[in-house]
Design an enzyme around this catalytic site. Structure first.
Site, mmCIF file in Angstrom:
data_model
loop_
_atom_site.group_PDB
_atom_site.id
_atom_site.type_symbol
_atom_site.label_atom_id
_atom_site.label_comp_id
_atom_site.label_asym_id
_atom_site.label_seq_id
_atom_site.Cartn_x
_atom_site.Cartn_y
_atom_site.Cartn_z
ATOM 1 N NE ARG A 1 9.576 3.684 -2.363
ATOM 2 C CZ ARG A 1 9.285 3.180 -3.364
ATOM 3 N NH1 ARG A 1 10.583 3.230 -4.357
ATOM 4 N NH2 ARG A 1 7.976 3.654 -3.844
ATOM 5 C CD GLU B 1 21.806 15.787 -14.598
ATOM 6 O OE1 GLU B 1 20.956 15.959 -14.549
ATOM 7 O OE2 GLU B 1 21.895 14.818 -13.140
ATOM 8 N N GLY C 1 1.623 7.140 -1.213
ATOM 9 C CA GLY C 1 0.546 6.630 -2.251
ATOM 10 C C GLY C 1 -0.196 7.735 -1.927
ATOM 11 C CE LYS D 1 17.719 7.384 -7.314
ATOM 12 N NZ LYS D 1 18.308 7.632 -8.068
ATOM 13 C CE LYS E 1 22.563 14.678 -9.774
ATOM 14 N NZ LYS E 1 21.533 14.673 -11.051
ATOM 15 C CG HIS F 1 18.905 38.217 -23.519
ATOM 16 N ND1 HIS F 1 19.158 39.359 -24.366
ATOM 17 C CD2 HIS F 1 20.098 37.558 -24.117
ATOM 18 C CE1 HIS F 1 19.590 39.145 -25.361
ATOM 19 N NE2 HIS F 1 20.020 38.078 -25.083
HETATM 20 O O1 M6R Z 1 13.124 7.857 -11.458
HETATM 21 P P1 M6R Z 1 12.832 8.842 -12.591
HETATM 22 O O2 M6R Z 1 14.042 9.105 -13.373
HETATM 23 O O3 M6R Z 1 11.384 9.396 -12.993
HETATM 24 O O4 M6R Z 1 12.836 10.378 -11.200
HETATM 25 C C1 M6R Z 1 12.911 11.215 -11.938
HETATM 26 C C2 M6R Z 1 13.975 12.024 -10.805
HETATM 27 O O5 M6R Z 1 12.176 12.174 -9.598
HETATM 28 C C3 M6R Z 1 14.831 12.786 -10.745
HETATM 29 O O6 M6R Z 1 15.510 12.207 -11.898
HETATM 30 C C4 M6R Z 1 15.272 13.310 -9.722
HETATM 31 O O7 M6R Z 1 15.407 14.979 -10.554
HETATM 32 C C5 M6R Z 1 17.126 13.643 -9.740
HETATM 33 N N1 M6R Z 1 17.028 12.365 -8.602
HETATM 34 C C6 M6R Z 1 17.888 14.301 -9.349
HETATM 35 O O8 M6R Z 1 19.193 14.118 -8.914
#
Ligand code: M6R
Length: 613
Positions: free
Chosen positions: A31, A485, A107, A608, A489, A508
């Site tokens: 986190r 995607e 927060g 995350k 990554k 373009h």
């Molecule tokens: O928990 P969420 O699916 O809402 O998270 C959204 C994004 O922060 C998350 O998908 C992020 O883009 C990925 N960790 C990228 O791999």
């Protein structure tokens, strides 16, 4: 975007709260991980001891020998800086002027500047740049004015604006941890002779499987044998809210792989299987399909990878169910929500269920009367709790910051839903729908087969790509969505700049950058009857400008020419192709990260779950 944990235990049960805190905090490192800290109430003296620093939890624990301390109660924090640089002073916990109160917080306190001014005028001494420090001084101020600690907590929370999950220890009450929640996640783990508060489930799993999700607006305290929760000054009965977590401890650990990201890529066959079983036995799919069918307008939202899953949903809504939809990035909700109305539906996608932008988008749509369908991996998280219907993926805990298994389980659930809708609105007949769902139920096997076929090639490819600073990822149709995607990554874990475009768009503008040996990855997805010729044209355009051309394709594209490197993922239908094409691309990103010495599980500057706007 931080993790908090607090433990209080009866000294006679033979557990070390200091070690429980360390282990619990390490499981929250995903986190945020720029600094960390502990506040312990020492055995016998009840003295408040604070150990904190910038850097990784492991180093801080070793430096201060945190595990060696005898304490009955303690709180801890792992930080992803929002207010104030990641320094020792700004690391949590934050204390009051008398060093008897310590606070950890996840927060943002929006009104911290005015609160700080007010408290400074009253003589409080601040030492950090954080928003959090106002909490310890406010709590102290109310105690100084004769309030008991619970009343002091009530008064403190009344003055806070913003988002928070807070845990507080007070040296005069060494067996108690106060807590409060607004938007940021918080759970309680219930033990025998101990209790834990935490931002997330993995940190309590080694000790207990019984949890309560604290709800927005709730405050309270835990003691070793007691839990007290209230909402709007009224005691809440929590006994009926206990959930039993079935995830194994091993599931939230690395399971023998060097990194969580690799473990999670390899777990995809199993979790896809579990998700499909869940979907076929869950009436939320049917309910969600009815809501979609009865709505005039379909909006789809998510952030990052979840947004990419939304694009795939939008594609299949149109391809299978003949329904147009609008998919937008959730942080753009303010302007997009103005067109929401009671005959709209918002499909909110979030693996964590806590991404603040997606939660805010949901609330904005809801305020205008829209129905909400959510897709989440975390039962009881904020987004599902505020939705009309939630479809849960069953990916298990995803610890690597890069979303891998949650992405494919999201696309699986969403494609399943599109098929269900197509059956209701007669875009396909019942037989065709069953056939498509049967095809989806093979997703896990398709992933295994694709990884088996492609792994060796991907390893060689990573070796040759690791020296490059830029990569294009191009595709057509579904392939362009997979490309978005794949590029995300690659860039987030390897730090190589990767950019995705629909292949036709590359002429373009993007092609201006292409020169000798510039790597261009093409995603060749079905139907080849539509895309083969056009993709061939795009490959030629790039090749004639010196590009290195790489194709990740289904077998029907094997005859493409002017391809330097072809990764054959096997044959797959349009609805199943994403399960063949995505895993080798995830693996490529992972291999690049490892070859370049990056930590794929904790990419720099990322967390995350993004719980700040
Ligand atoms: O928990 P969420 O699916 O809402 O998270 C959204 C994004 O922060 C998350 O998908 C992020 O883009 C990925 N960790 C990228 O791999």
């Amino acid at each position: 975007m931080c993790g908090i944990v607090g433990v209080t235990a009866d000294p006679d049960i033979g557990r070390s709260p200091a070690s429980m805190l360390v282990d619990g905090l390490q499981r929250l490192e995903y986190r945020g991980y720029d600094s960390a800290g502990f506040a312990l109430l020492e055995c016998n003296t009840s003295r408040l001891l604070v150990f904190k620093d910038k850097g990784k939890i492991k180093h801080i624990v070793e430096k201060y020998r945190v595990r060696d301390y005898c304490c009955v109660t303690g709180i801890a924090h792992t930080r992803w800086a929002t207010h104030g640089a990641p320094t020792r002073i700004n690391a949590h916990p934050h204390t009051d002027c008398t060093n008897t109160i310590a606070v950890v917080h996840n927060g943002i306190i929006k009104n911290f500047a005015s609160l700080k001014e007010y408290l400074v005028e009253k003589g409080h001494r601040f030492i950090s740049d954080t928003d959090t420090e106002v909490v310890s001084h406010l709590f102290e101020d109310f105690i100084n004015h004769g309030y008991n600690p619970l009343d002091a907590l009530r008064k403190t929370v009344e003055m806070l604006e913003g988002t928070y999950a807070i845990a507080i220890v007070y040296a005069r009450e060494p067996h108690r941890i106060y807590f409060a929640r607004n938007v940021s996640p918080l759970i309680i783990g219930l033990g025998e002779g101990f209790n834990i508060v935490s931002s997330d489930i993995p940190s309590v799993l080694p000790y207990t499987r019984r949890i309560i999700v604290v709800r927005d607006g709730e405050i309270g305290y835990i003691e070793p044998y007691r839990i007290y929760i209230e909402h709007n000054n009224k005691q809440v009965s929590w006994q009926s809210r206990i959930s039993y977590i079935t995830w194994s401890l091993e599931e939230s650990e690395k399971g023998g792989y060097p990194h969580y990201m690799l473990k999670e890529i390899m777990e995809q066959p199993r979790v896809l299987q579990e998700t499909i079983i869940g979907l076929s036995t869950d009436d939320s799919i049917q309910k969600a399909a009815e809501i979609l069918n009865n709505s005039s307008y379909i909006f789809i939202t998510g952030a990052g990878t979840s947004f990419h899953a939304g694009l795939v949903f939008s594609y299949f809504l149109s391809r299978i169910a003949s329904r147009p939809s609008h998919c937008f990035i959730s942080s753009e909700y303010e302007t997009l929500s103005t067109s929401a109305s009671p005959d709209s539906v918002l499909v909110a996608i979030s693996q964590s269920g806590e991404t603040i932008d997606t939660l805010m988008a949901l609330r904005a749509f809801r305020e205008r009367g829209a129905k909400i369908i959510s897709i989440s991996n975390v039962v009881g998280s904020s987004i599902p709790r505020e939705s009309d219907v939630t479809i849960y993926t069953r990916a298990g805990p995803e610890i690597g910051v890069a979303a891998t298994k949650t992405y494919l389980t999201q696309t699986l659930a969403l494609t399943y839903l599109a098929i269900e809708l197509a059956a209701i609105n007669n875009s396909v007949n019942a037989m065709e729908a069953k056939k498509m769902q049967a095809e989806l139920s093979r997703a896990g096997r398709i992933v295994s087969r694709s990884l088996d076929r492609a792994s060796k090639n991907v390893e060689l490819l990573a070796e040759s790509l690791k020296r490059h600073r830029n990569i294009y990822v191009l595709g057509r149709g579904l392939g362009s969505l997979i490309a978005y995607e794949a590029a995300l990554k690659i860039k987030e874990v390897s730090y190589i700049h990767a950019e995705a475009y629909p292949a036709g768009e590359s002429k373009h503008g993007p092609i201006a950058l292409v020169e000798d040996r510039f790597p261009v990855i093409f995603i060749a997805s079905p139907p080849s009857s539509i895309y083969f010729e056009k993709l061939q044209g795009n490959i030629m355009e790039m090749k004639s400008r010196g590009a290195s051309t790489i194709v990740f394709g289904t077998t029907s594209y094997r005859n493409l020419v002017n391809v330097d490197y072809f990764v054959d993922v096997g044959e797959a239908s349009e609805i199943a192709a994403i399960y063949a094409l995505t895993p080798p691309l995830q693996l490529l990103a992972y291999k690049l990260a490892v070859l370049l010495g990056r930590d794929p599980d904790k990419p720099r500057n990322l967390a995350k779950t993004v719980t700040v706007e």
